[in-house]
Write a protein that holds these residues in place. Structure first.
Motif, PDB file in Angstrom:
ATOM      1  N   SER A  61     -75.609 -23.452   8.520  1.00  0.00           N
ATOM      2  CA  SER A  61     -76.190 -23.391   9.861  1.00  0.00           C
ATOM      3  C   SER A  61     -75.207 -22.768  10.857  1.00  0.00           C
ATOM      4  O   SER A  61     -75.590 -21.932  11.683  1.00  0.00           O
ATOM      5  N   LYS A  62     -73.934 -23.158  10.762  1.00  0.00           N
ATOM      6  CA  LYS A  62     -72.903 -22.619  11.661  1.00  0.00           C
ATOM      7  C   LYS A  62     -72.755 -21.109  11.470  1.00  0.00           C
ATOM      8  O   LYS A  62     -72.630 -20.361  12.434  1.00  0.00           O
ATOM      9  N   LYS A  63     -72.809 -20.659  10.231  1.00  0.00           N
ATOM     10  CA  LYS A  63     -72.663 -19.226   9.936  1.00  0.00           C
ATOM     11  C   LYS A  63     -73.890 -18.450  10.392  1.00  0.00           C
ATOM     12  O   LYS A  63     -73.792 -17.357  10.931  1.00  0.00           O
ATOM     13  N   GLY A  64     -75.066 -19.022  10.178  1.00  0.00           N
ATOM     14  CA  GLY A  64     -76.304 -18.390  10.626  1.00  0.00           C
ATOM     15  C   GLY A  64     -76.491 -16.992  10.067  1.00  0.00           C
ATOM     16  O   GLY A  64     -76.312 -16.755   8.872  1.00  0.00           O
ATOM     17  N   GLU A 114     -72.741 -11.602  -6.371  1.00  0.00           N
ATOM     18  CA  GLU A 114     -71.627 -11.251  -5.485  1.00  0.00           C
ATOM     19  C   GLU A 114     -71.931 -11.518  -4.013  1.00  0.00           C
ATOM     20  O   GLU A 114     -71.049 -11.393  -3.164  1.00  0.00           O
ATOM     21  N   ASN A 115     -73.179 -11.865  -3.681  1.00  0.00           N
ATOM     22  CA  ASN A 115     -73.553 -12.091  -2.282  1.00  0.00           C
ATOM     23  C   ASN A 115     -74.030 -13.523  -2.028  1.00  0.00           C
ATOM     24  O   ASN A 115     -74.441 -13.843  -0.923  1.00  0.00           O
ATOM     25  N   LEU A 116     -73.955 -14.378  -3.025  1.00  0.00           N
ATOM     26  CA  LEU A 116     -74.449 -15.744  -2.874  1.00  0.00           C
ATOM     27  C   LEU A 116     -73.345 -16.757  -3.142  1.00  0.00           C
ATOM     28  O   LEU A 116     -72.570 -16.597  -4.086  1.00  0.00           O
ATOM     29  N   VAL A 117     -73.288 -17.761  -2.285  1.00  0.00           N
ATOM     30  CA  VAL A 117     -72.312 -18.841  -2.479  1.00  0.00           C
ATOM     31  C   VAL A 117     -72.964 -20.174  -2.163  1.00  0.00           C
ATOM     32  O   VAL A 117     -73.969 -20.248  -1.455  1.00  0.00           O
ATOM     33  N   THR A 118     -72.374 -21.233  -2.679  1.00  0.00           N
ATOM     34  CA  THR A 118     -72.795 -22.583  -2.339  1.00  0.00           C
ATOM     35  C   THR A 118     -72.211 -22.912  -0.961  1.00  0.00           C
ATOM     36  O   THR A 118     -71.032 -22.663  -0.701  1.00  0.00           O
ATOM     37  N   ALA A 119     -73.052 -23.451  -0.095  1.00  0.00           N
ATOM     38  CA  ALA A 119     -72.595 -23.850   1.242  1.00  0.00           C
ATOM     39  C   ALA A 119     -73.283 -25.156   1.614  1.00  0.00           C
ATOM     40  O   ALA A 119     -74.443 -25.385   1.251  1.00  0.00           O
ATOM     41  N   CYS A 120     -72.585 -26.004   2.344  1.00  0.00           N
ATOM     42  CA  CYS A 120     -73.230 -27.216   2.835  1.00  0.00           C
ATOM     43  C   CYS A 120     -74.148 -26.802   3.988  1.00  0.00           C
ATOM     44  O   CYS A 120     -73.989 -25.721   4.579  1.00  0.00           O
ATOM     45  N   ALA A 121     -75.113 -27.635   4.301  1.00  0.00           N
ATOM     46  CA  ALA A 121     -76.076 -27.302   5.350  1.00  0.00           C
ATOM     47  C   ALA A 121     -75.380 -27.044   6.685  1.00  0.00           C
ATOM     48  O   ALA A 121     -75.761 -26.140   7.431  1.00  0.00           O
ATOM     49  N   LYS A 122     -74.324 -27.813   6.979  1.00  0.00           N
ATOM     50  CA  LYS A 122     -73.601 -27.661   8.248  1.00  0.00           C
ATOM     51  C   LYS A 122     -72.956 -26.273   8.344  1.00  0.00           C
ATOM     52  O   LYS A 122     -73.097 -25.580   9.354  1.00  0.00           O
ATOM     53  N   CYS A 123     -72.248 -25.854   7.284  1.00  0.00           N
ATOM     54  CA  CYS A 123     -71.593 -24.533   7.300  1.00  0.00           C
ATOM     55  C   CYS A 123     -72.622 -23.404   7.282  1.00  0.00           C
ATOM     56  O   CYS A 123     -72.450 -22.393   7.981  1.00  0.00           O
ATOM     57  N   GLU A 146     -71.654 -32.398  -0.113  1.00  0.00           N
ATOM     58  CA  GLU A 146     -72.863 -33.004   0.454  1.00  0.00           C
ATOM     59  C   GLU A 146     -73.836 -31.957   0.981  1.00  0.00           C
ATOM     60  O   GLU A 146     -73.419 -30.930   1.525  1.00  0.00           O
ATOM     61  N   ASN A 147     -75.135 -32.224   0.841  1.00  0.00           N
ATOM     62  CA  ASN A 147     -76.203 -31.383   1.414  1.00  0.00           C
ATOM     63  C   ASN A 147     -76.023 -29.904   1.109  1.00  0.00           C
ATOM     64  O   ASN A 147     -75.990 -29.066   2.017  1.00  0.00           O
ATOM     65  N   LEU A 148     -75.914 -29.567  -0.161  1.00  0.00           N
ATOM     66  CA  LEU A 148     -75.607 -28.191  -0.552  1.00  0.00           C
ATOM     67  C   LEU A 148     -76.834 -27.285  -0.517  1.00  0.00           C
ATOM     68  O   LEU A 148     -77.942 -27.686  -0.869  1.00  0.00           O
ATOM     69  N   THR A 149     -76.585 -26.058  -0.058  1.00  0.00           N
ATOM     70  CA  THR A 149     -77.592 -25.012   0.004  1.00  0.00           C
ATOM     71  C   THR A 149     -76.974 -23.740  -0.561  1.00  0.00           C
ATOM     72  O   THR A 149     -75.812 -23.739  -0.965  1.00  0.00           O
ATOM     73  N   ILE A 150     -77.747 -22.661  -0.546  1.00  0.00           N
ATOM     74  CA  ILE A 150     -77.226 -21.357  -0.967  1.00  0.00           C
ATOM     75  C   ILE A 150     -77.129 -20.472   0.268  1.00  0.00           C
ATOM     76  O   ILE A 150     -78.065 -20.394   1.066  1.00  0.00           O
ATOM     77  N   ASP A 151     -75.985 -19.818   0.442  1.00  0.00           N
ATOM     78  CA  ASP A 151     -75.766 -18.934   1.582  1.00  0.00           C
ATOM     79  C   ASP A 151     -75.630 -17.494   1.111  1.00  0.00           C
ATOM     80  O   ASP A 151     -74.981 -17.226   0.091  1.00  0.00           O
TER      81      ASP A 151
END
Length: 155
Positions: A95-98, A84-93, A65-70
């Protein structure tokens, strides 16, 4: 007799009257099966291809859900727009990682990000004898792993 191509060898040898030979580990038998290379992903780096590579799954919590790129190493800290520096992340994770690294945020990646191959080798069906041997060995031989669809240590 040129009926099979040897793709990999084990480290062990077998001796015969005519010499010492390495033991074949992976054979391709052209008349029995066809190894097909299929295009898996376009090699151009894009948001769409990052999501595809990561199977539309957050690489921190497995959400869909709510996927972004981190950026694993945040852009603000020199992290680049690279496979090598990009992963799929949900908006919650995300934001938490910041602006922290995953270690600093105490968030473990499910998969290490890497550039995709241009192709995948389709899985080769295993015979019942091969499956029985794998169960006896308690794992897939290292030499086989790149030729199987999902490399693992379990059969």
């Amino acid at each position: 007799m040129e009926k099979a191509d040897v793709l990999e060898y084990y480290d062990q040898t077998v001796n015969s009257p005519s010499g010492s030979f390495y033991i074949p580990a992976v054979l391709r038998v052209p008349h029995l099966l066809q190894v097909i290379k299929r295009r898996r992903i376009k090699s151009n780096l894009s948001r769409k291809n990052i999501l595809y590579r990561d199977n539309y799954t957050c690489q921190y919590c497995s959400s869909h859900e709510n996927l972004t790129i981190d950026h694993v190493l945040p852009a603000a800290r020199g992290g680049q727009w690279k496979w090598e520096n990009l992963v799929t992340a949900c908006a919650k994770c995300n934001s938490k990682k910041g602006q922290k690294t995953s270690e600093e945020a105490n968030m473990k990646l499910i998969n290490i990000p890497k550039a995709p191959k241009d192709y995948d080798i389709l899985a080769i069906p295993l015979t019942s004898a091969a499956i029985k041997m794998l169960k006896m060995r308690k794992g897939t031989p290292e030499e086989w792993r790149q030729y199987l669809s999902q490399p693992s240590s379990e059969p």
